[in-house]
Write a protein that holds these residues in place. Structure first.
Motif, short mmCIF file in Angstrom:
data_model
loop_
_atom_site.label_atom_id
_atom_site.label_comp_id
_atom_site.label_asym_id
_atom_site.label_seq_id
_atom_site.Cartn_x
_atom_site.Cartn_y
_atom_site.Cartn_z
N TYR A 1 -18.43 11.87 26.56
CA TYR A 1 -19.51 11.10 25.94
C TYR A 1 -20.86 11.44 26.21
N LEU A 2 -21.06 12.23 27.42
CA LEU A 2 -22.51 12.61 27.80
C LEU A 2 -22.69 13.85 26.83
N VAL A 3 -21.72 14.54 26.19
CA VAL A 3 -22.34 15.70 25.21
C VAL A 3 -22.07 15.39 23.79
N TRP A 4 -21.54 14.22 23.85
CA TRP A 4 -21.09 14.00 22.30
C TRP A 4 -22.34 13.82 21.36
N PRO A 5 -23.58 13.17 21.53
CA PRO A 5 -24.72 13.27 20.72
C PRO A 5 -24.99 14.77 20.46
N TYR A 6 -24.80 15.57 21.54
CA TYR A 6 -25.23 16.93 21.19
C TYR A 6 -24.25 17.75 20.36
N ALA A 7 -23.05 17.18 20.54
CA ALA A 7 -22.11 17.66 19.41
C ALA A 7 -22.57 17.20 17.81
N VAL A 8 -22.82 16.34 17.99
CA VAL A 8 -23.20 15.57 16.46
C VAL A 8 -24.33 16.53 15.78
N ILE A 9 -25.42 16.63 16.79
CA ILE A 9 -26.69 17.33 16.39
C ILE A 9 -26.34 18.81 16.04
N LEU A 10 -25.60 19.23 16.60
CA LEU A 10 -25.33 20.93 16.57
C LEU A 10 -24.35 21.00 15.25
N LEU A 11 -23.36 19.98 14.93
CA LEU A 11 -22.64 20.16 13.91
C LEU A 11 -23.46 19.78 12.47
N TYR A 12 -24.35 18.76 12.56
CA TYR A 12 -25.29 18.11 11.52
C TYR A 12 -25.52 18.99 10.33
N PRO A 13 -26.44 20.16 11.01
CA PRO A 13 -26.96 21.25 10.15
C PRO A 13 -25.95 22.08 9.03
N ALA A 14 -24.59 22.27 9.64
CA ALA A 14 -23.84 23.11 9.04
C ALA A 14 -22.89 22.10 8.17
N LEU A 15 -22.76 20.99 8.55
CA LEU A 15 -22.01 19.98 7.54
C LEU A 15 -22.85 19.52 6.48
N SER A 16 -24.23 19.27 6.82
CA SER A 16 -24.78 18.84 5.83
C SER A 16 -25.16 19.64 4.71
N ARG A 17 -25.28 20.93 5.16
CA ARG A 17 -25.24 22.27 4.24
C ARG A 17 -24.04 22.69 3.17
N LEU A 18 -22.92 21.90 3.71
CA LEU A 18 -21.60 22.02 3.09
C LEU A 18 -22.03 21.65 1.73
N GLU A 19 -21.27 22.26 0.39
CA GLU A 19 -21.76 21.85 -0.69
C GLU A 19 -20.74 20.93 -1.22
N PRO A 20 -21.17 19.66 -1.64
CA PRO A 20 -20.26 18.60 -2.12
C PRO A 20 -19.22 19.42 -3.15
N SER A 21 -19.83 20.05 -3.82
CA SER A 21 -18.91 20.88 -5.02
C SER A 21 -17.75 21.54 -4.55
N LEU A 22 -17.93 21.98 -3.60
CA LEU A 22 -16.80 22.86 -2.96
C LEU A 22 -15.71 21.67 -2.97
N MET A 23 -15.81 20.83 -2.15
CA MET A 23 -14.47 19.74 -2.07
C MET A 23 -14.13 19.22 -3.51
N GLU A 24 -15.36 19.22 -4.28
CA GLU A 24 -14.89 18.40 -5.63
C GLU A 24 -14.01 19.57 -6.52
N ALA A 25 -14.32 20.95 -6.25
CA ALA A 25 -13.64 21.93 -6.74
C ALA A 25 -12.24 21.78 -6.66
N ALA A 26 -11.90 21.57 -5.04
CA ALA A 26 -10.85 21.64 -4.61
C ALA A 26 -9.89 20.50 -5.07
N ARG A 27 -10.42 19.41 -5.17
CA ARG A 27 -9.93 18.03 -5.67
C ARG A 27 -9.49 18.29 -7.38
N THR A 28 -10.20 18.92 -7.96
CA THR A 28 -9.90 19.22 -9.56
C THR A 28 -8.66 20.27 -9.43
N MET A 29 -8.39 21.09 -8.26
CA MET A 29 -7.30 21.72 -8.42
C MET A 29 -6.27 21.37 -7.56
N GLY A 30 -6.00 20.13 -7.46
CA GLY A 30 -4.77 19.35 -7.04
C GLY A 30 -4.62 19.02 -5.72
#
Lengths: 325, 369
Positions: free
Chosen positions: A202-231
């Motif tokens: 719990y102590l470090v959970w906010p840090y974990a969110v802040i550390l992961l936020y840049p990488a996940l927000s940079r993740l292109e939604p089209s990558l996931m969409e492309a995977a969906r269109t491929m089944g």
């Protein structure tokens, strides 16, 4: 008048040279500042760790490896071999590792969905997270102490909703007793490894969110969409696209939080069983607490620092290898 | 195989209506281009076809089968994204074989299929490369190969050329068209580039503000634009504002005949459009004399305007002549091989707008210029 004319006529090159001097001075000042803030304290700790303990009067400069020997082999070695402090280091590593993994595991789905919210929604959540960082460890531990206390916290709630009786009826209550999460009559979360790692995560959970936020927000939604269109179904998209795309940030965040948690003190003293106290608690006991042995405290600190450095170095090597793969 | 049919498709994002009243048929094996300016709803329409967005209203049919509520992972329409959306953590071959890996196809068969598709897009031997090692054009080919790997019934491309430079774009348009003809798959391409649409498509759907403006072959769209928006968006056009008058059209004090135009009641405001290459310049015309200027409009030669050359631009393949006329500034385009009198700036000429080449539209459907 003549002076001002001379300054005004100075060639540009002279001005540029003059302009560079403060930059160089600034760099030197920065190096000195870093030296004073980081290197000098470390050298002090190093010097104390090989210093000589004077009974009742602190320590004196010297060079002896007694304290390192005591940590690694025990005070009575070679007659007997003791692993008491290695065990404490082991608990430090175990609690920090589990706490960091739980924090990142819980922060990952939260951050993933956070990055899918509108900008406004993201801002609100991030402000809430950042404000939670203003709470000190003492304050957070106090909160968890109440939450997990037998009379007013989670055990009382489980008792009130009938979960304790249900577990007793099903014959599962003994299992909770066996793993140290229940007393003969009710659930008991305080003074347990579970409470320790939960509070640490719990102590470090906010840090974990802040550390992961840049990488996940940079993740292109089209990558996931492309995977969906491929089944690929949503779970397959998560497993085959999202997780592999952010494996390095996930690993890096876990490593950073792990190193951060190695020094946790208050949580361990409140929630961990005394037999499972970590090196951070032992260091405090040596320097300020009951044992008053500054050189031994310093030796433990140096070993903890080297352990953290080894893990960071290994993590760096692993992440480079992962990047190349 | 079956046609893809859209029936009364509508899409709302909150209070904003992105697509409305779209009824379209995408014939099997043909390439259809969804063409329109940015924000016209073409990508939203493509995403609804792919199953990435749910329509707010209407039906999507593949043959007789209603696939409106079928999720994207069950439709499995191959899609090439504007950014290509290649997985950076996988090699080229692994990217291409992704859909097969999900289906649990044997590793050797996956690799064989990936190699086969790499040969198809002329990238044999690139299977083990990382995505980061590829150029823009190569990435596009890999994205196409990946979308084709699952042998989709419909192949969707969202502005596939927008990330490429002009030269490569031209080459890829031809390559993509040839590839589509070879595999014979129903293909829908979203583009805002009319040249790209004209190069590749069997059928063009021109869209504007969420609606379909016209559907037809490239030739039909160009030579018979359905409204002034299509005339302005597809190719270049000169526009004149006038009104219908007894079977003819009056612009200022000049009369024009346009036999193919729909009947308009006298006094209806109209827009006349003519392609620059269809206007004809003449430097020996009676209309240049003072006497002609005094003649009442009804008695003058129809479809002729006096004009003054204001600018001449020679771009090699064509010469563009900018002229000033009493009813507005117009551009006339001549091909490099066409005979044209030597013109100087300020020279008086006449301009003939052939009746067969004049398109007349009601003026309330103004071009989005």
């Amino acid at each position: 008048m003549s002076v001002s004319t001379a300054e005004g006529m100075a060639p540009d090159g002279v001005k540029e040279t003059e302009g560079r001097e403060p930059a160089l001075a600034f760099k030197i000042a920065l190096v000195i500042l870093l030296g004073i803030l980081c290197l000098v304290p470390f050298l002090f700790v190093l010097a104390i760790s090989v210093g000589h303990k004077i009974e009742g009067a602190g320590w004196a400069f010297g060079f002896e490896l007694t304290h390192y020997k005591r940590f690694l082999l025990g005070a009575t070695w070679p007659e007997t071999f003791q692993i008491l402090y290695l065990q404490k280091l082991g608990y430090s590593l175990m609690f920090a590792a589990i706490g960091a993994v739980i924090a990142v595991a819980l922060a990952f789905p939260f951050t993933y969905f956070l990055t899918r919210l509108t900008r406004r929604g993201q801002t609100v959540w991030l402000v809430l997270l950042l404000s939670s960082l203003s709470l000190s460890e003492v304050f957070i531990v106090m909160g968890w102490d109440i939450l997990l206390s037998a009379r007013s916290g989670l055990p009382a709630l489980l008792d009130w909703v009938g979960f304790t009786d249900l577990m007793k009826d099903w014959g599962w209550f003994q299992w909770f007793r066996d793993i140290g999460l229940a007393s003969p009559r009710a659930f008991k979360f305080k003074t347990s490894g579970l409470a320790t790692v939960l509070c640490m995560s719990y102590l470090v959970w906010p840090y974990a969110v802040i550390l992961l936020y840049p990488a996940l927000s940079r993740l292109e939604p089209s990558l996931m969409e492309a995977a969906r269109t491929m089944g690929a179904r949503p779970s397959v998209v998560m497993r085959t696209v999202v997780l592999p795309s952010v494996k390095l940030p996930l690993f890096g965040s876990t490593l950073l939080l792990f190193v951060f948690l190695l020094g946790t003190y208050v949580t361990v003293t409140v929630f961990a069983d005394p037999s499972q106290h970590t090196l951070a608690v032992s260091i405090y006991d040596s320097v300020r607490g009951s044992t008053l042995n500054a050189p031994f405290g310093a030796a433990q600190s140096v070993i903890l620092l080297i352990t953290a450095a080894v893990f960071l170095f290994a993590g760096q090597k692993l992440s480079n290898a992962g990047d190349r793969a | 195989m079956a046609d893809l049919v859209l029936k009364s498709i509508r899409k709302d994002f909150g209070s904003f209506r992105a697509v409305d009243k779209v009824d379209l048929t995408f014939p099997h094996g043909k390439l259809t281009a969804l063409l329109g300016p940015s924000g016209c709803g073409k990508t939203t329409l493509l995403r609804m076809i792919a199953g990435l967005e749910a329509p707010s209203w209407g039906q999507i049919l593949l043959g007789d089968e209603d696939i409106t509520d079928r999720p994207a992972y069950e439709r499995k329409f191959g899609m090439v994204f504007q950014s290509f959306a290649l997985f950076p953590h996988l090699t080229v071959a692994e990217n291409i074989a992704y859909s097969l890996a999900i289906e649990g196809v044997d590793k050797r068969k996956r690799r064989a299929r990936a190699d086969e598709l790499l040969d198809l897009v002329q990238m044999g031997g690139y299977g083990d490369r990382r995505i980061g090692e590829l150029s823009g054009g190569q990435r596009q080919r890999v994205a196409i190969a990946r979308a084709l790997a699952q042998e989709p019934s419909v192949f969707l491309l969202d502005e596939p050329m927008s990330a490429l430079d002009a030269k490569l774009r031209e080459d890829m348009q031809v390559e993509l068209r040839l590839l589509q003809q070879r595999v014979g798959i129903t293909t829908i391409v979203v583009t805002h580039d009319q040249r790209e649409a004209m190069t590749m498509a069997d059928q063009i759907v021109v869209m504007s503000k969420g609606y379909t403006e016209q559907v037809g072959t490239p030739k039909e769209i160009y030579s018979k634009p359905g409204n002034s928006f299509v005339a302005s968006f597809i190719g270049k056009a000169n526009f004149l504002s006038g009104e219908a008058t007894d079977g003819k059209y009056r612009v200022g004090e000049y009369l024009f005949e346009a036999p193919k135009a729909r009947g308009f009641t006298a006094g209806s405001p109209v827009t006349l459009a003519v392609r620059p290459e269809n206007a004809v310049i003449n430097d020996t015309c009676a209309c240049l004399g003072e006497e002609w200027a005094k003649t009442p409009p009804e008695e003058r030669a129809k479809n002729v305007l006096p004009a003054e050359v204001t600018f001449v631009r020679d771009v090699g393949s064509t010469r563009d002549i900018y002229v000033k006329t009493p009813v507005g500034d117009l551009i006339v385009e001549y091909g490099a091989g066409e005979s044209l009198p030597t013109l100087t700036i300020g020279e008086k000429v006449s301009l003939r707008l052939p009746p067969d080449e004049l398109h007349v539209f009601p003026r309330d459907a103004e071009a989005a210029e």
